[in-house]
Design an enzyme around this catalytic site. Structure first.
Site, PDB file in Angstrom:
ATOM      1  N   GLU A 224       0.827  -1.207   0.000  1.00  0.00           N
ATOM      2  CA  GLU A 224       0.000   0.000   0.000  1.00  0.00           C
ATOM      3  C   GLU A 224       0.865   1.263   0.000  1.00  0.00           C
ATOM      4  O   GLU A 224       1.832   1.365   0.758  1.00  0.00           O
ATOM      5  CB  GLU A 224      -0.899  -0.014   1.240  1.00  0.00           C
ATOM      6  CG  GLU A 224      -1.788   1.200   1.409  1.00  0.00           C
ATOM      7  CD  GLU A 224      -2.600   1.160   2.690  1.00  0.00           C
ATOM      8  OE1 GLU A 224      -3.588   1.903   2.777  1.00  0.00           O
ATOM      9  OE2 GLU A 224      -2.254   0.383   3.604  1.00  0.00           O
TER      10      GLU A 224
ATOM     11  N   LYS B   1      -9.235   2.866  -2.493  1.00  0.00           N
ATOM     12  CA  LYS B   1      -9.519   2.331  -1.161  1.00  0.00           C
ATOM     13  C   LYS B   1     -10.873   2.843  -0.668  1.00  0.00           C
ATOM     14  O   LYS B   1     -11.133   4.044  -0.669  1.00  0.00           O
ATOM     15  CB  LYS B   1      -8.409   2.731  -0.192  1.00  0.00           C
ATOM     16  CG  LYS B   1      -8.476   2.050   1.175  1.00  0.00           C
ATOM     17  CD  LYS B   1      -7.232   2.373   1.982  1.00  0.00           C
ATOM     18  CE  LYS B   1      -7.192   1.668   3.334  1.00  0.00           C
ATOM     19  NZ  LYS B   1      -5.951   1.960   4.080  1.00  0.00           N
TER      20      LYS B   1
ATOM     21  N   CYS C 290      -5.764  -2.937   2.180  1.00  0.00           N
ATOM     22  CA  CYS C 290      -5.564  -2.937   3.638  1.00  0.00           C
ATOM     23  C   CYS C 290      -6.883  -2.968   4.411  1.00  0.00           C
ATOM     24  O   CYS C 290      -7.488  -4.017   4.562  1.00  0.00           O
ATOM     25  CB  CYS C 290      -4.692  -1.736   4.039  1.00  0.00           C
ATOM     26  SG  CYS C 290      -3.893  -1.947   5.658  1.00  0.00           S
TER      27      CYS C 290
END
Length: 553
Positions: A43, A112, A148
Protein backbone atom coordinates in the site's frame (compact mmCIF):
# COMPACT_ATOMS: atom_id res chain seq x y z
CA UNK A 1 -8.01 -16.31 -20.84
CA UNK A 2 -5.12 -18.00 -19.09
CA UNK A 3 -5.13 -20.96 -16.73
CA UNK A 4 -1.76 -20.16 -15.17
CA UNK A 5 -0.30 -17.04 -13.55
CA UNK A 6 3.00 -16.16 -11.98
CA UNK A 7 2.42 -13.44 -9.38
CA UNK A 8 5.37 -11.78 -7.65
CA UNK A 9 4.87 -10.43 -4.13
CA UNK A 10 7.30 -7.69 -3.11
CA UNK A 11 7.54 -7.37 0.68
CA UNK A 12 9.34 -4.02 0.74
CA UNK A 13 10.59 -1.23 2.95
CA UNK A 14 9.64 2.37 2.16
CA UNK A 15 10.89 5.88 2.92
CA UNK A 16 8.06 8.35 3.44
CA UNK A 17 8.34 11.19 0.95
CA UNK A 18 11.19 9.62 -1.05
CA UNK A 19 9.20 9.33 -4.28
CA UNK A 20 12.16 8.74 -6.58
CA UNK A 21 13.84 6.29 -4.21
CA UNK A 22 10.67 4.28 -3.68
CA UNK A 23 9.97 4.21 -7.44
CA UNK A 24 13.50 2.99 -8.14
CA UNK A 25 13.09 0.23 -5.53
CA UNK A 26 9.87 -0.93 -7.22
CA UNK A 27 11.55 -1.02 -10.61
CA UNK A 28 14.40 -2.99 -9.07
CA UNK A 29 11.89 -5.50 -7.71
CA UNK A 30 10.26 -5.62 -11.15
CA UNK A 31 13.63 -6.47 -12.69
CA UNK A 32 14.18 -9.22 -10.12
CA UNK A 33 10.70 -10.61 -10.83
CA UNK A 34 11.60 -11.52 -14.43
CA UNK A 35 9.34 -14.29 -15.62
CA UNK A 36 6.39 -13.21 -13.51
CA UNK A 37 3.17 -11.95 -15.09
CA UNK A 38 2.25 -9.51 -12.30
CA UNK A 39 4.07 -7.78 -9.44
CA UNK A 40 2.16 -6.65 -6.34
CA UNK A 41 3.70 -3.92 -4.16
CA UNK A 42 2.49 -2.77 -0.70
CA UNK A 43 0.00 0.00 0.00
CA UNK A 44 1.17 3.53 -0.95
CA UNK A 45 4.59 2.11 -1.83
CA UNK A 46 5.42 5.14 -3.97
CA UNK A 47 5.02 7.76 -1.22
CA UNK A 48 5.50 5.66 1.92
CA UNK A 49 3.04 4.81 4.69
CA UNK A 50 1.74 6.52 6.73
CA UNK A 51 2.23 9.81 4.82
CA UNK A 52 0.22 11.81 7.38
CA UNK A 53 -0.33 15.47 6.43
CA UNK A 54 2.08 15.34 3.50
CA UNK A 55 -1.00 14.37 1.50
CA UNK A 56 -2.60 17.73 2.40
CA UNK A 57 0.22 19.55 0.58
CA UNK A 58 -0.83 20.02 -3.06
CA UNK A 59 2.77 20.07 -4.29
CA UNK A 60 3.39 16.67 -2.72
CA UNK A 61 0.39 15.14 -4.48
CA UNK A 62 1.35 16.82 -7.78
CA UNK A 63 4.86 15.38 -7.63
CA UNK A 64 3.47 11.98 -6.66
CA UNK A 65 1.39 12.09 -9.86
CA UNK A 66 4.47 13.00 -11.89
CA UNK A 67 6.48 10.17 -10.36
CA UNK A 68 3.60 7.72 -10.92
CA UNK A 69 3.51 8.72 -14.60
CA UNK A 70 7.26 8.15 -14.87
CA UNK A 71 6.92 4.77 -13.18
CA UNK A 72 4.14 3.75 -15.54
CA UNK A 73 6.24 4.86 -18.52
CA UNK A 74 9.14 2.72 -17.26
CA UNK A 75 7.02 -0.43 -17.67
CA UNK A 76 7.76 -0.29 -21.40
CA UNK A 77 10.91 -2.19 -20.43
CA UNK A 78 10.53 -5.99 -20.31
CA UNK A 79 9.05 -7.27 -17.06
CA UNK A 80 5.76 -8.05 -15.33
CA UNK A 81 2.77 -5.75 -15.05
CA UNK A 82 2.88 -3.92 -11.72
CA UNK A 83 0.29 -2.91 -9.15
CA UNK A 84 1.50 0.45 -7.77
CA UNK A 85 0.31 1.94 -4.48
CA UNK A 86 0.00 5.71 -4.92
CA UNK A 87 -2.32 8.66 -4.22
CA UNK A 88 -4.72 9.75 -6.96
CA UNK A 89 -6.17 13.28 -6.97
CA UNK A 90 -9.21 14.23 -9.01
CA UNK A 91 -12.29 16.39 -8.57
CA UNK A 92 -10.82 18.08 -5.51
CA UNK A 93 -10.41 14.78 -3.68
CA UNK A 94 -7.37 12.61 -2.98
CA UNK A 95 -7.70 8.82 -2.94
CA UNK A 96 -5.52 5.98 -1.67
CA UNK A 97 -5.17 3.93 -4.84
CA UNK A 98 -3.61 0.93 -6.57
CA UNK A 99 -2.80 1.38 -10.26
CA UNK A 100 -2.19 -1.53 -12.63
CA UNK A 101 0.47 -0.56 -15.19
CA UNK A 102 2.12 -2.43 -18.06
CA UNK A 103 3.79 -1.61 -21.36
CA UNK A 104 3.77 2.08 -20.55
CA UNK A 105 0.01 2.28 -19.93
CA UNK A 106 -2.41 2.35 -17.01
CA UNK A 107 -4.59 -0.74 -17.46
CA UNK A 108 -6.86 -0.28 -14.46
CA UNK A 109 -7.07 1.17 -10.97
CA UNK A 110 -8.89 0.64 -7.71
CA UNK A 111 -9.55 3.12 -4.88
CA UNK A 112 -9.52 2.33 -1.16
CA UNK A 113 -13.05 2.27 0.21
CA UNK A 114 -12.61 1.76 3.95
CA UNK A 115 -10.42 4.44 5.57
CA UNK A 116 -9.23 3.52 9.08
CA UNK A 117 -9.69 6.26 11.65
CA UNK A 118 -8.77 4.65 14.96
CA UNK A 119 -5.63 3.94 16.97
CA UNK A 120 -2.59 4.88 14.90
CA UNK A 121 -4.67 5.59 11.80
CA UNK A 122 -6.30 8.84 10.68
CA UNK A 123 -6.79 8.32 6.95
CA UNK A 124 -10.16 10.09 6.91
CA UNK A 125 -8.19 13.25 7.65
CA UNK A 126 -6.23 13.04 4.40
CA UNK A 127 -8.07 10.76 1.95
CA UNK A 128 -11.56 10.50 0.44
CA UNK A 129 -13.17 7.05 0.43
CA UNK A 130 -13.58 5.48 -2.99
CA UNK A 131 -16.67 3.66 -4.26
CA UNK A 132 -17.11 -0.06 -3.75
CA UNK A 133 -14.36 -1.42 -6.01
CA UNK A 134 -14.91 -3.81 -8.89
CA UNK A 135 -12.41 -6.50 -9.86
CA UNK A 136 -9.51 -5.64 -12.16
CA UNK A 137 -9.31 -7.82 -15.26
CA UNK A 138 -5.79 -9.00 -16.09
CA UNK A 139 -4.95 -11.67 -18.68
CA UNK A 140 -8.61 -12.67 -18.63
CA UNK A 141 -8.61 -13.14 -14.83
CA UNK A 142 -10.82 -11.04 -12.55
CA UNK A 143 -8.67 -9.97 -9.60
CA UNK A 144 -10.05 -8.19 -6.55
CA UNK A 145 -7.64 -5.71 -4.95
CA UNK A 146 -9.02 -4.66 -1.55
CA UNK A 147 -6.54 -2.23 0.01
CA UNK A 148 -5.56 -2.94 3.64
CA UNK A 149 -8.56 -1.78 5.72
CA UNK A 150 -10.89 -2.91 2.92
CA UNK A 151 -10.35 -6.49 4.07
CA UNK A 152 -11.06 -5.69 7.72
CA UNK A 153 -14.68 -4.87 6.82
CA UNK A 154 -16.92 -7.53 5.22
CA UNK A 155 -18.58 -5.31 2.64
CA UNK A 156 -15.68 -4.79 0.20
CA UNK A 157 -14.64 -8.45 -0.08
CA UNK A 158 -18.28 -9.54 -0.35
CA UNK A 159 -18.87 -7.03 -3.14
CA UNK A 160 -15.77 -8.16 -5.03
CA UNK A 161 -16.84 -11.79 -4.77
CA UNK A 162 -20.35 -10.98 -6.00
CA UNK A 163 -18.80 -9.00 -8.89
CA UNK A 164 -16.97 -12.12 -10.05
CA UNK A 165 -13.51 -11.78 -8.50
CA UNK A 166 -11.54 -15.02 -8.80
CA UNK A 167 -8.85 -14.18 -6.25
CA UNK A 168 -8.07 -11.34 -3.82
CA UNK A 169 -4.66 -9.64 -3.73
CA UNK A 170 -4.40 -7.38 -0.68
CA UNK A 171 -1.68 -4.67 -0.44
CA UNK A 172 -1.12 -3.52 3.15
CA UNK A 173 0.62 -1.07 5.42
CA UNK A 174 -0.14 -2.96 8.64
CA UNK A 175 1.99 -1.95 11.66
CA UNK A 176 3.39 -4.50 14.07
CA UNK A 177 1.91 -5.00 17.48
CA UNK A 178 1.84 -7.94 19.87
CA UNK A 179 0.00 -10.98 18.45
CA UNK A 180 -0.82 -9.07 15.23
CA UNK A 181 0.24 -11.94 12.94
CA UNK A 182 -2.33 -14.27 14.51
CA UNK A 183 -4.98 -11.57 14.31
CA UNK A 184 -4.27 -10.97 10.62
CA UNK A 185 -4.41 -14.69 9.81
CA UNK A 186 -7.74 -15.16 11.62
CA UNK A 187 -9.19 -12.21 9.74
CA UNK A 188 -7.95 -13.29 6.30
CA UNK A 189 -9.06 -16.87 6.93
CA UNK A 190 -12.57 -15.66 7.75
CA UNK A 191 -12.69 -13.58 4.52
CA UNK A 192 -11.48 -16.57 2.50
CA UNK A 193 -14.19 -18.78 3.98
CA UNK A 194 -16.87 -16.11 3.43
CA UNK A 195 -15.94 -15.41 -0.20
CA UNK A 196 -14.69 -18.89 -1.18
CA UNK A 197 -11.68 -17.15 -2.76
CA UNK A 198 -7.90 -17.50 -2.27
CA UNK A 199 -6.34 -14.44 -0.66
CA UNK A 200 -2.77 -13.15 -0.81
CA UNK A 201 -1.96 -10.70 2.01
CA UNK A 202 1.12 -8.55 1.28
CA UNK A 203 2.57 -6.30 3.97
CA UNK A 204 5.49 -3.86 4.07
CA UNK A 205 8.51 -3.95 6.39
CA UNK A 206 10.65 -1.33 8.15
CA UNK A 207 10.32 1.51 10.63
CA UNK A 208 8.58 4.86 10.27
CA UNK A 209 8.89 7.10 13.32
CA UNK A 210 6.89 5.33 16.07
CA UNK A 211 5.56 2.56 13.84
CA UNK A 212 7.36 -0.55 12.69
CA UNK A 213 6.12 -2.95 10.00
CA UNK A 214 6.90 -6.65 10.24
CA UNK A 215 6.00 -7.97 6.79
CA UNK A 216 4.85 -11.52 7.60
CA UNK A 217 2.97 -11.71 4.26
CA UNK A 218 1.04 -14.89 3.49
CA UNK A 219 -1.35 -16.67 1.12
CA UNK A 220 -4.43 -18.69 2.13
CA UNK A 221 -6.72 -20.94 0.10
CA UNK A 222 -10.53 -20.70 0.22
CA UNK A 223 -10.65 -23.34 2.97
CA UNK A 224 -8.42 -21.14 5.14
CA UNK A 225 -5.26 -23.22 4.71
CA UNK A 226 -2.11 -21.07 4.83
CA UNK A 227 -0.02 -22.32 1.90
CA UNK A 228 2.63 -19.58 1.87
CA UNK A 229 4.22 -17.75 4.79
CA UNK A 230 6.85 -15.13 3.95
CA UNK A 231 9.44 -14.01 6.57
CA UNK A 232 8.96 -11.30 9.15
CA UNK A 233 11.09 -8.12 9.37
CA UNK A 234 13.06 -8.62 6.13
CA UNK A 235 12.46 -7.52 2.58
CA UNK A 236 11.58 -10.47 0.37
CA UNK A 237 10.41 -11.26 -3.15
CA UNK A 238 8.27 -14.33 -3.74
CA UNK A 239 7.21 -15.45 -7.23
CA UNK A 240 4.23 -17.72 -6.70
CA UNK A 241 2.68 -20.03 -9.28
CA UNK A 242 -1.11 -19.94 -9.58
CA UNK A 243 -3.29 -22.43 -11.46
CA UNK A 244 -6.95 -22.47 -12.45
CA UNK A 245 -8.63 -25.65 -11.20
CA UNK A 246 -12.16 -27.00 -11.30
CA UNK A 247 -12.65 -25.40 -7.87
CA UNK A 248 -11.14 -22.05 -8.88
CA UNK A 249 -7.68 -20.50 -8.65
CA UNK A 250 -5.12 -22.06 -6.33
CA UNK A 251 -1.54 -21.17 -5.43
CA UNK A 252 0.67 -24.19 -6.15
CA UNK A 253 3.77 -22.67 -4.52
CA UNK A 254 4.56 -23.71 -0.96
CA UNK A 255 6.84 -21.73 1.33
CA UNK A 256 7.10 -21.65 5.11
CA UNK A 257 8.93 -19.33 7.50
CA UNK A 258 8.78 -19.51 11.27
CA UNK A 259 7.64 -16.13 12.61
CA UNK A 260 9.26 -14.75 15.76
CA UNK A 261 7.45 -15.46 19.02
CA UNK A 262 7.38 -13.29 22.15
CA UNK A 263 9.69 -11.79 23.33
CA UNK A 264 11.92 -12.10 20.25
CA UNK A 265 9.32 -10.33 18.10
CA UNK A 266 9.31 -7.33 20.44
CA UNK A 267 13.10 -7.20 20.45
CA UNK A 268 13.20 -7.29 16.63
CA UNK A 269 10.57 -4.55 16.43
CA UNK A 270 12.72 -2.35 18.65
CA UNK A 271 15.82 -3.08 16.57
CA UNK A 272 14.13 -2.30 13.26
CA UNK A 273 12.43 0.82 14.59
CA UNK A 274 15.63 2.26 16.06
CA UNK A 275 17.79 1.36 13.05
CA UNK A 276 15.50 3.00 10.50
CA UNK A 277 14.91 6.07 12.69
CA UNK A 278 18.64 6.70 13.16
CA UNK A 279 19.47 6.02 9.51
CA UNK A 280 16.70 8.13 8.04
CA UNK A 281 17.34 11.11 10.26
CA UNK A 282 21.04 11.17 9.43
CA UNK A 283 22.57 10.41 12.84
CA UNK A 284 26.01 8.75 12.87
CA UNK A 285 25.00 6.75 15.93
CA UNK A 286 23.53 7.07 19.41
CA UNK A 287 24.69 8.07 22.86
CA UNK A 288 22.98 7.07 26.11
CA UNK A 289 23.42 7.21 29.82
CA UNK A 290 24.36 3.77 31.12
CA UNK A 291 23.39 3.75 34.78
CA UNK A 292 23.99 0.13 35.74
CA UNK A 293 20.23 -0.46 35.71
CA UNK A 294 18.21 -2.77 33.52
CA UNK A 295 16.48 -0.15 31.35
CA UNK A 296 19.66 1.48 30.11
CA UNK A 297 21.38 -1.90 29.74
CA UNK A 298 18.58 -3.22 27.53
CA UNK A 299 18.46 0.03 25.53
CA UNK A 300 22.20 -0.25 24.93
CA UNK A 301 21.88 -3.89 23.83
CA UNK A 302 19.14 -3.05 21.33
CA UNK A 303 21.19 -0.13 20.00
CA UNK A 304 24.28 -2.30 19.54
CA UNK A 305 22.26 -5.02 17.80
CA UNK A 306 20.56 -2.47 15.54
CA UNK A 307 23.53 -0.22 14.71
CA UNK A 308 26.72 -2.05 15.67
CA UNK A 309 28.91 -1.44 18.76
CA UNK A 310 31.04 1.17 16.96
CA UNK A 311 27.98 3.44 16.61
CA UNK A 312 26.95 3.30 20.27
CA UNK A 313 28.51 5.41 23.02
CA UNK A 314 27.57 4.86 26.67
CA UNK A 315 28.24 7.28 29.49
CA UNK A 316 28.04 6.71 33.24
CA UNK A 317 27.20 9.95 35.08
CA UNK A 318 27.69 9.17 38.77
CA UNK A 319 26.63 11.35 41.67
CA UNK A 320 27.35 10.97 45.37
CA UNK A 321 24.48 8.46 45.57
CA UNK A 322 25.71 6.18 42.79
CA UNK A 323 26.77 2.84 44.23
CA UNK A 324 30.01 1.03 43.43
CA UNK A 325 27.79 -1.83 42.27
CA UNK A 326 26.17 0.38 39.62
CA UNK A 327 29.54 1.65 38.42
CA UNK A 328 30.80 -1.90 37.98
CA UNK A 329 27.58 -3.13 36.34
CA UNK A 330 27.61 -0.30 33.79
CA UNK A 331 31.28 -0.84 32.98
CA UNK A 332 30.77 -4.60 32.57
CA UNK A 333 27.68 -4.10 30.43
CA UNK A 334 29.63 -1.88 28.00
CA UNK A 335 32.47 -4.39 27.93
CA UNK A 336 30.14 -7.26 27.10
CA UNK A 337 28.51 -5.21 24.32
CA UNK A 338 31.84 -3.95 22.98
CA UNK A 339 30.72 -0.32 22.87
CA UNK A 340 32.55 2.79 24.03
CA UNK A 341 32.09 3.69 27.70
CA UNK A 342 32.97 6.94 29.47
CA UNK A 343 32.39 8.21 33.00
CA UNK A 344 31.60 11.85 33.74
CA UNK A 345 30.84 12.78 37.35
CA UNK A 346 28.00 15.25 37.87
CA UNK A 347 29.10 15.91 41.47
CA UNK A 348 30.77 19.30 40.68
CA UNK A 349 27.65 20.49 38.85
CA UNK A 350 25.37 19.33 41.68
CA UNK A 351 27.55 21.24 44.15
CA UNK A 352 27.41 24.35 41.97
CA UNK A 353 23.61 24.23 41.78
CA UNK A 354 23.55 23.68 45.53
CA UNK A 355 25.43 26.95 45.98
CA UNK A 356 23.04 28.71 43.59
CA UNK A 357 19.95 27.30 45.33
CA UNK A 358 20.97 26.54 48.94
CA UNK A 359 17.42 25.87 50.13
CA UNK A 360 16.76 23.19 47.53
CA UNK A 361 15.84 19.78 48.98
CA UNK A 362 13.68 16.71 48.52
CA UNK A 363 12.28 15.97 45.09
CA UNK A 364 13.72 19.18 43.64
CA UNK A 365 17.23 18.12 44.63
CA UNK A 366 16.67 14.66 43.12
CA UNK A 367 15.41 16.09 39.85
CA UNK A 368 18.38 18.44 39.56
CA UNK A 369 20.65 15.40 39.30
CA UNK A 370 18.57 13.92 36.48
CA UNK A 371 18.54 17.26 34.65
CA UNK A 372 22.27 17.77 35.03
CA UNK A 373 22.81 14.34 33.52
CA UNK A 374 20.68 15.47 30.59
CA UNK A 375 22.79 18.65 30.21
CA UNK A 376 25.97 16.58 30.06
CA UNK A 377 24.52 14.00 27.66
CA UNK A 378 23.09 16.64 25.34
CA UNK A 379 26.43 18.45 25.30
CA UNK A 380 28.15 15.20 24.30
CA UNK A 381 25.42 14.55 21.73
CA UNK A 382 25.90 18.00 20.21
CA UNK A 383 29.66 17.54 20.20
CA UNK A 384 29.72 14.16 18.43
CA UNK A 385 26.45 14.37 16.51
CA UNK A 386 25.02 11.16 17.96
CA UNK A 387 21.34 11.08 18.85
CA UNK A 388 20.62 10.90 22.58
CA UNK A 389 18.70 7.71 23.30
CA UNK A 390 16.20 7.89 26.16
CA UNK A 391 15.92 4.78 28.32
CA UNK A 392 12.64 5.06 30.26
CA UNK A 393 9.95 2.35 30.08
CA UNK A 394 6.15 2.47 29.80
CA UNK A 395 5.54 1.66 33.47
CA UNK A 396 7.50 4.73 34.56
CA UNK A 397 6.04 6.98 31.87
CA UNK A 398 2.50 5.87 32.75
CA UNK A 399 2.71 7.10 36.33
CA UNK A 400 5.11 10.02 35.80
CA UNK A 401 8.05 8.33 37.52
CA UNK A 402 10.42 10.20 35.25
CA UNK A 403 11.99 13.67 35.25
CA UNK A 404 10.83 16.16 32.66
CA UNK A 405 13.92 17.68 30.96
CA UNK A 406 15.95 15.04 32.77
CA UNK A 407 15.90 11.31 32.03
CA UNK A 408 12.98 11.94 29.64
CA UNK A 409 15.17 14.04 27.34
CA UNK A 410 16.36 12.54 24.07
CA UNK A 411 15.59 11.88 20.44
CA UNK A 412 14.09 8.39 20.64
CA UNK A 413 12.97 5.88 23.25
CA UNK A 414 13.12 2.19 22.34
CA UNK A 415 11.38 1.15 25.59
CA UNK A 416 8.60 3.74 25.39
CA UNK A 417 5.87 1.13 24.86
CA UNK A 418 7.42 -1.65 26.98
CA UNK A 419 6.21 -2.22 30.52
CA UNK A 420 8.83 -3.09 33.11
CA UNK A 421 7.78 -6.74 33.10
CA UNK A 422 8.47 -6.79 29.35
CA UNK A 423 11.86 -5.18 29.98
CA UNK A 424 12.76 -8.06 32.29
CA UNK A 425 11.57 -10.64 29.76
CA UNK A 426 13.53 -9.01 26.93
CA UNK A 427 16.70 -8.77 28.99
CA UNK A 428 16.58 -12.42 30.02
CA UNK A 429 15.89 -13.44 26.43
CA UNK A 430 18.77 -11.37 25.02
CA UNK A 431 21.22 -12.76 27.57
CA UNK A 432 20.38 -16.23 26.29
CA UNK A 433 19.93 -15.47 22.58
CA UNK A 434 21.38 -13.38 19.80
CA UNK A 435 18.72 -11.99 17.43
CA UNK A 436 19.00 -12.93 13.78
CA UNK A 437 20.60 -10.01 11.97
CA UNK A 438 21.81 -8.45 15.22
CA UNK A 439 25.18 -6.70 15.02
CA UNK A 440 26.05 -7.23 18.67
CA UNK A 441 27.93 -10.12 20.27
CA UNK A 442 26.59 -13.53 21.13
CA UNK A 443 26.28 -14.62 24.73
CA UNK A 444 25.46 -12.38 27.68
CA UNK A 445 25.17 -8.66 27.02
CA UNK A 446 24.56 -7.55 30.60
CA UNK A 447 25.59 -8.85 34.02
CA UNK A 448 22.99 -11.05 35.70
CA UNK A 449 23.04 -8.62 38.63
CA UNK A 450 21.53 -5.91 36.41
CA UNK A 451 18.45 -8.11 35.96
CA UNK A 452 18.12 -9.41 39.52
CA UNK A 453 18.88 -6.36 41.69
CA UNK A 454 15.99 -4.13 42.87
CA UNK A 455 15.40 -1.21 40.45
CA UNK A 456 16.49 2.19 41.78
CA UNK A 457 16.97 5.72 40.47
CA UNK A 458 19.81 6.31 42.99
CA UNK A 459 18.89 9.94 43.56
CA UNK A 460 18.95 9.68 47.36
CA UNK A 461 20.45 7.25 49.90
CA UNK A 462 18.99 3.75 49.82
CA UNK A 463 16.35 4.65 47.23
CA UNK A 464 14.31 1.89 45.57
CA UNK A 465 11.53 2.22 42.96
CA UNK A 466 9.16 0.36 45.28
CA UNK A 467 9.48 3.22 47.80
CA UNK A 468 7.09 5.15 45.52
CA UNK A 469 5.43 2.43 43.46
CA UNK A 470 3.90 -0.99 44.01
CA UNK A 471 5.94 -3.95 42.74
CA UNK A 472 6.16 -3.82 38.95
CA UNK A 473 4.39 -7.17 38.68
CA UNK A 474 1.38 -5.51 40.34
CA UNK A 475 1.76 -2.10 38.71
CA UNK A 476 1.94 -3.49 35.18
CA UNK A 477 -1.24 -5.55 35.57
CA UNK A 478 -3.06 -2.44 36.77
CA UNK A 479 -1.65 -0.31 33.94
CA UNK A 480 -2.57 -2.87 31.30
CA UNK A 481 -6.16 -2.61 32.49
CA UNK A 482 -6.27 1.18 32.80
CA UNK A 483 -4.23 2.09 29.71
CA UNK A 484 -4.35 -0.76 27.20
CA UNK A 485 -7.89 -1.97 27.88
CA UNK A 486 -9.44 1.37 28.98
CA UNK A 487 -11.05 -0.30 32.00
CA UNK A 488 -12.43 1.61 34.96
CA UNK A 489 -10.88 1.54 38.42
CA UNK A 490 -13.56 -0.85 39.65
CA UNK A 491 -13.12 -3.18 36.69
CA UNK A 492 -9.35 -3.29 37.13
CA UNK A 493 -9.66 -3.92 40.86
CA UNK A 494 -11.99 -6.85 40.24
CA UNK A 495 -9.83 -8.26 37.43
CA UNK A 496 -6.56 -8.03 39.36
CA UNK A 497 -7.73 -8.56 42.93
CA UNK A 498 -5.99 -5.35 44.03
CA UNK A 499 -7.50 -2.79 46.39
CA UNK A 500 -9.69 -0.11 44.80
CA UNK A 501 -7.68 2.59 46.61
CA UNK A 502 -4.43 1.39 45.03
CA UNK A 503 -5.91 1.23 41.53
CA UNK A 504 -7.49 4.67 41.99
CA UNK A 505 -4.14 6.10 43.05
CA UNK A 506 -2.48 4.63 39.94
CA UNK A 507 -5.22 6.04 37.71
CA UNK A 508 -4.70 9.46 39.27
CA UNK A 509 -0.96 9.26 38.62
CA UNK A 510 -1.56 8.24 35.00
CA UNK A 511 -3.92 11.14 34.33
CA UNK A 512 -1.74 13.73 36.09
CA UNK A 513 1.30 12.69 34.03
CA UNK A 514 -0.25 13.41 30.63
CA UNK A 515 1.56 16.75 30.38
CA UNK A 516 4.89 14.96 30.73
CA UNK A 517 4.11 12.39 28.06
CA UNK A 518 3.16 15.12 25.58
CA UNK A 519 6.80 16.25 25.77
CA UNK A 520 8.37 12.80 25.59
CA UNK A 521 10.39 11.62 22.57
CA UNK A 522 8.92 9.17 20.06
CA UNK A 523 9.41 5.44 20.53
CA UNK A 524 8.48 2.23 18.76
CA UNK A 525 4.91 1.00 19.22
CA UNK A 526 4.64 -2.64 20.33
CA UNK A 527 1.27 -2.89 22.10
CA UNK A 528 -2.31 -2.04 21.22
CA UNK A 529 -2.37 1.34 23.04
CA UNK A 530 0.89 3.24 22.94
CA UNK A 531 1.23 6.76 24.29
CA UNK A 532 1.13 9.14 21.36
CA UNK A 533 -0.44 7.71 18.21
CA UNK A 534 -2.95 5.42 19.95
CA UNK A 535 -3.85 7.03 23.26
CA UNK A 536 -4.65 10.75 23.06
CA UNK A 537 -5.95 12.14 26.33
CA UNK A 538 -6.53 15.79 27.28
CA UNK A 539 -3.92 17.27 29.59
CA UNK A 540 -6.50 19.26 31.58
CA UNK A 541 -8.89 16.47 32.49
CA UNK A 542 -11.37 16.13 35.36
CA UNK A 543 -12.82 12.73 34.56
CA UNK A 544 -11.80 9.88 36.86
CA UNK A 545 -13.35 6.43 37.11
CA UNK A 546 -12.60 5.90 40.80
CA UNK A 547 -15.77 5.85 42.92
CA UNK A 548 -16.60 9.10 44.76
CA UNK A 549 -13.29 10.70 43.78
CA UNK A 550 -13.39 14.48 44.13
CA UNK A 551 -11.42 16.60 41.67
CA UNK A 552 -10.35 20.21 42.29
CA UNK A 553 -12.01 23.08 40.44
Amino acid sequence: MTDRLKIAFAQMNQRVGDLEGNAAAMLDMRGRAAGADLLLCPELQLIGYPPEDLVLKPEFVRRAHECTDQLVAATTEPGPAILIGTPVAEGGAVYNAMILANEGRVLARTLKRELPNYGTFDEKRIFTPGPLPDPIEFMGVKIGVPICEDIWQEVVCAHLAEAGAEMLLVPNGSPYELDKDDKRYRLVRSRALETALPIAYLNRVGGQDELVFDGSSFIVHPDGERVVQMPDWDEALLIADWERTAQGWRCTTRETHQLDAFPEDVYKAMMVGLHDYVQRNGFPGVILGLSGGIDSALSAAIAVDALGPERVCSVMLPSRYTSHESLEDARECARLLGCRHDAVSIAPAVAAVGQMLPDMSGLAAENVQARLRMVALMALSNSGGQMLLTTGNKSEMSVGYATLYGDMAGGYSVLKDAYKSTVFALSRWRNANKPEGGLGPGGRVMPDNVITKPPTAELRPGQKDEDNLPPYSVLDRILEGLVDQEMSVGEVARATGEEVALVADIESKVLKSEYKRRQAPPGVKIGSRNFGRDRRYPISNFFHTAPALKTPR
